[in-house]
Design a protein around this motif. Structure first.
Motif, PDB file in Angstrom:
ATOM      1  N   SER A  89       0.863  -1.092  -0.080  1.00  0.00           N
ATOM      2  CA  SER A  89      -0.133  -0.141   0.189  1.00  0.00           C
ATOM      3  C   SER A  89       0.711   1.362  -0.004  1.00  0.00           C
ATOM      4  CB  SER A  89      -1.100   0.020   1.204  1.00  0.00           C
ATOM      5  OG  SER A  89      -0.267   0.411   2.496  1.00  0.00           O
ATOM      6  N   ALA A  93      -0.240   4.910  -1.299  1.00  0.00           N
ATOM      7  CA  ALA A  93      -0.506   5.604  -0.192  1.00  0.00           C
ATOM      8  C   ALA A  93      -0.775   6.996  -0.433  1.00  0.00           C
ATOM      9  CB  ALA A  93       0.269   5.088   1.007  1.00  0.00           C
ATOM     10  N   THR A  99       2.577   5.613   6.127  1.00  0.00           N
ATOM     11  CA  THR A  99       2.096   4.064   5.969  1.00  0.00           C
ATOM     12  C   THR A  99       3.431   3.446   6.131  1.00  0.00           C
ATOM     13  OG1 THR A  99       0.680   4.960   4.252  1.00  0.00           O
ATOM     14  CG2 THR A  99       1.548   2.728   3.981  1.00  0.00           C
ATOM     15  N   PHE A 295      -1.901   2.296   4.609  1.00  0.00           N
ATOM     16  CA  PHE A 295      -2.082   1.712   5.917  1.00  0.00           C
ATOM     17  C   PHE A 295      -1.778   2.983   6.908  1.00  0.00           C
ATOM     18  CE2 PHE A 295      -1.003  -0.683   9.590  1.00  0.00           C
ATOM     19  CZ  PHE A 295      -2.137  -1.560   9.641  1.00  0.00           C
ATOM     20  N   GLY A 297      -1.987   5.417   9.568  1.00  0.00           N
ATOM     21  CA  GLY A 297      -3.291   5.646  10.440  1.00  0.00           C
ATOM     22  C   GLY A 297      -3.626   7.062  10.497  1.00  0.00           C
ATOM     23  N   THR A 299      -3.605   9.281   7.929  1.00  0.00           N
ATOM     24  CA  THR A 299      -4.260   9.665   6.568  1.00  0.00           C
ATOM     25  C   THR A 299      -5.536   9.846   6.829  1.00  0.00           C
ATOM     26  OG1 THR A 299      -2.739   8.417   5.475  1.00  0.00           O
ATOM     27  CG2 THR A 299      -4.755   8.944   4.169  1.00  0.00           C
ATOM     28  N   SER A 324      -9.833   8.426  13.766  1.00  0.00           N
ATOM     29  CA  SER A 324      -9.902   7.158  13.166  1.00  0.00           C
ATOM     30  C   SER A 324     -11.180   6.819  12.889  1.00  0.00           C
ATOM     31  CB  SER A 324      -9.235   6.112  14.088  1.00  0.00           C
ATOM     32  OG  SER A 324     -10.031   5.930  15.371  1.00  0.00           O
ATOM     33  N   ASP A 331     -11.945   0.862   9.311  1.00  0.00           N
ATOM     34  CA  ASP A 331     -10.338   1.067   9.621  1.00  0.00           C
ATOM     35  C   ASP A 331      -9.613   0.230   8.497  1.00  0.00           C
ATOM     36  OD1 ASP A 331      -8.182   2.394  10.414  1.00  0.00           O
ATOM     37  OD2 ASP A 331      -7.948   1.494  12.497  1.00  0.00           O
ATOM     38  N   ARG A 335      -7.971   1.920   4.843  1.00  0.00           N
ATOM     39  CA  ARG A 335      -6.652   1.918   4.741  1.00  0.00           C
ATOM     40  C   ARG A 335      -6.166   0.852   3.772  1.00  0.00           C
ATOM     41  NH1 ARG A 335      -5.152   1.722  11.205  1.00  0.00           N
ATOM     42  NH2 ARG A 335      -2.835   1.979  10.667  1.00  0.00           N
TER      43      ARG A 335
END
Length: 422
Positions: A89, A93, A99, A295, A297, A299, A324, A331, A335
């Motif tokens: 990813s 990303a 990530t 991935f 978090g 983002t 989140s 989640d 992601r």
């Protein structure tokens, strides 16, 4: 001359075996230290030092041929697929540095912890030691929080427990729920009264801390996982049924006396901020359904909220970005897309398959673990629908639980082979 060389060779072999055994024991102790400090925030230095010393020591043991460390596990293929997809990813990303950081910190390191525990707590005796570490550390964490918040700070019991260390409420509730099941499990078969008293204190302390968190996710998880325990455990139902009745009375009385009762009413649930968050996740998934946004978090809060939250119904919009998606399903989909969710689902399905083999084992000592591990995994997943279990202390606990299931599956396999040969 030959005798001298032979004696030196034997001495060197004995020394090497002794050094290898010492280093193995050293790793075992450090792994226990790392697990012990998992519930406690602000202990990053201890955990990081322990982790890297463990990795370096294991690499040295493997390089010198003095380690039986193995990656063989029924979860190896699902883990590998999930790690590879999370790592891939980084190519698409939105926030590449975050990530890369999160793939390493919240996936690769957790998988390493899984294999360390599987290799170094591989016997039932060592597994019991691991469980005691989990029980004692989480109980200290829970009781310390209760004493500080309600006694030292003199906060009324109808107020939500906020730990003085700043630990997240929902994550702490999940840890306490896991520990409550483990304490209750040991309590059902422990015969020595001093340990029974200690286990009861641990059980009562962690369960009370979980209830005083007034976490709806943890409460729902407690009810469902307790029912799972009742249905799955035929041996100790005489313990479980009275405990469930008492628990229902305590929980009901506590919530009746608390202002948090209104949060369980339908009108309150319909106004829950999570609904707006989930709508936002759905909007993100429409644009990134297969592979997600990477991935990382951060983002979701930094890059996606301002773009997609205005697309949800106006009554559900919020100017304050959510940190989140507040649920591991959304989640993962945000992601890593649907592919990531499926790969994580394969890990869980394989763990459930292993746990079923544990519950069907003919050895009572192994079989009795099965129902409690199933209830613990169920509780984590149910609570994880409404909170994060992919990082932090709760994330570590998921991989620790998967390691416990794997160890018991291996023990069940050994016991079954023994029964078949006899």
């Amino acid at each position: 001359m030959m005798n001298t060389l032979r004696n030196k060779f034997i001495t060197n072999r004995v020394f090497q075996r002794g050094a290898g055994a010492f280093l193995d024991q050293f790793v075992f102790v450090l792994a226990g230290v790392m697990v012990f400090f998992n519930p406690f925030p602000h202990t990053t230095a201890i955990k990081e030092i322990s982790f890297y010393v463990i990795v370096i020591t294991i690499i040295a043991l493997i390089a010198s041929g003095r380690s039986a460390f193995s990656l063989r596990s029924p979860l190896t293929v699902p883990f590998a697929l999930f790690v590879l997809w999370a790592g891939a990813s980084t190519f698409w990303a939105i926030d590449v540095p975050n990530t890369i950081h999160d793939v390493y910190a919240h996936v690769i390191k957790c998988v390493v912890i899984y294999y360390v525990i599987v290799n170094y707590f591989s016997s039932e005796k060592k597994l019991i030691i691991l469980t005691w570490i989990l029980i004692v550390s989480t109980s200290i964490f829970a009781l310390r929080g209760i004493v500080h918040f309600y006694i030292v700070m003199d906060i009324p019991l109808n107020q939500r427990l906020i730990h003085s260390t700043g630990a997240p409420v929902n994550s702490s509730a999940i840890l306490n729920l896991f520990c409550a099941f483990l304490s209750f499990f040991f309590l059902t078969w422990e015969k020595r009264w001093p340990l029974r008293v200690l286990l009861f204190v641990c059980f009562a302390g962690t369960l009370t801390a979980m209830l005083l968190s007034y976490s709806r996710a943890a409460l729902i998880a407690l009810v469902i996982s307790a029912l799972v325990l009742l249905l799955a455990n035929k041996v100790y139902r005489r313990w479980i049924i009275p405990a469930l009745v008492a628990l229902s009375l305590i929980v009901g009385g506590g919530y009746l006396c608390s202002p948090h009762l209104k949060l369980l009413r339908p009108e309150a649930l319909c106004k829950d901020p999570r609904i707006g968050i989930y709508y936002t996740c759905v909007e993100i998934c429409k644009d990134h359904p297969i592979a997600g946004v990477g991935f990382g978090g951060k983002t979701f809060e930094k890059h996606m909220w301002t773009k997609y939250n205005p697309k949800v119904p106006e009554r559900l919009q919020s100017p304050e970005p959510a940190s989140s998606p507040h649920g591991f399903v959304f989640d993962l989909v945000v992601r890593l897309g649907l592919v990531g969710l499926i790969l994580f689902g394969l890990i869980i399905l394989k763990a459930l398959q292993l746990n079923r083999m544990i519950m069907n084992c003919r050895d009572p000592a192994v079989m009795r673990w099965g129902a409690y591990l199933l209830a613990s995994l169920t509780g984590m997943l149910i609570a994880g629908f409404f909170g994060s279990i992919l990082h932090g202390a709760a994330g570590w606990n998921v991989y620790i639980l998967l390691a416990m299931i794997t160890i018991l599956w291996k023990l069940a396999q050994e016991k079954e082979r023994g029964y078949n040969q006899s």
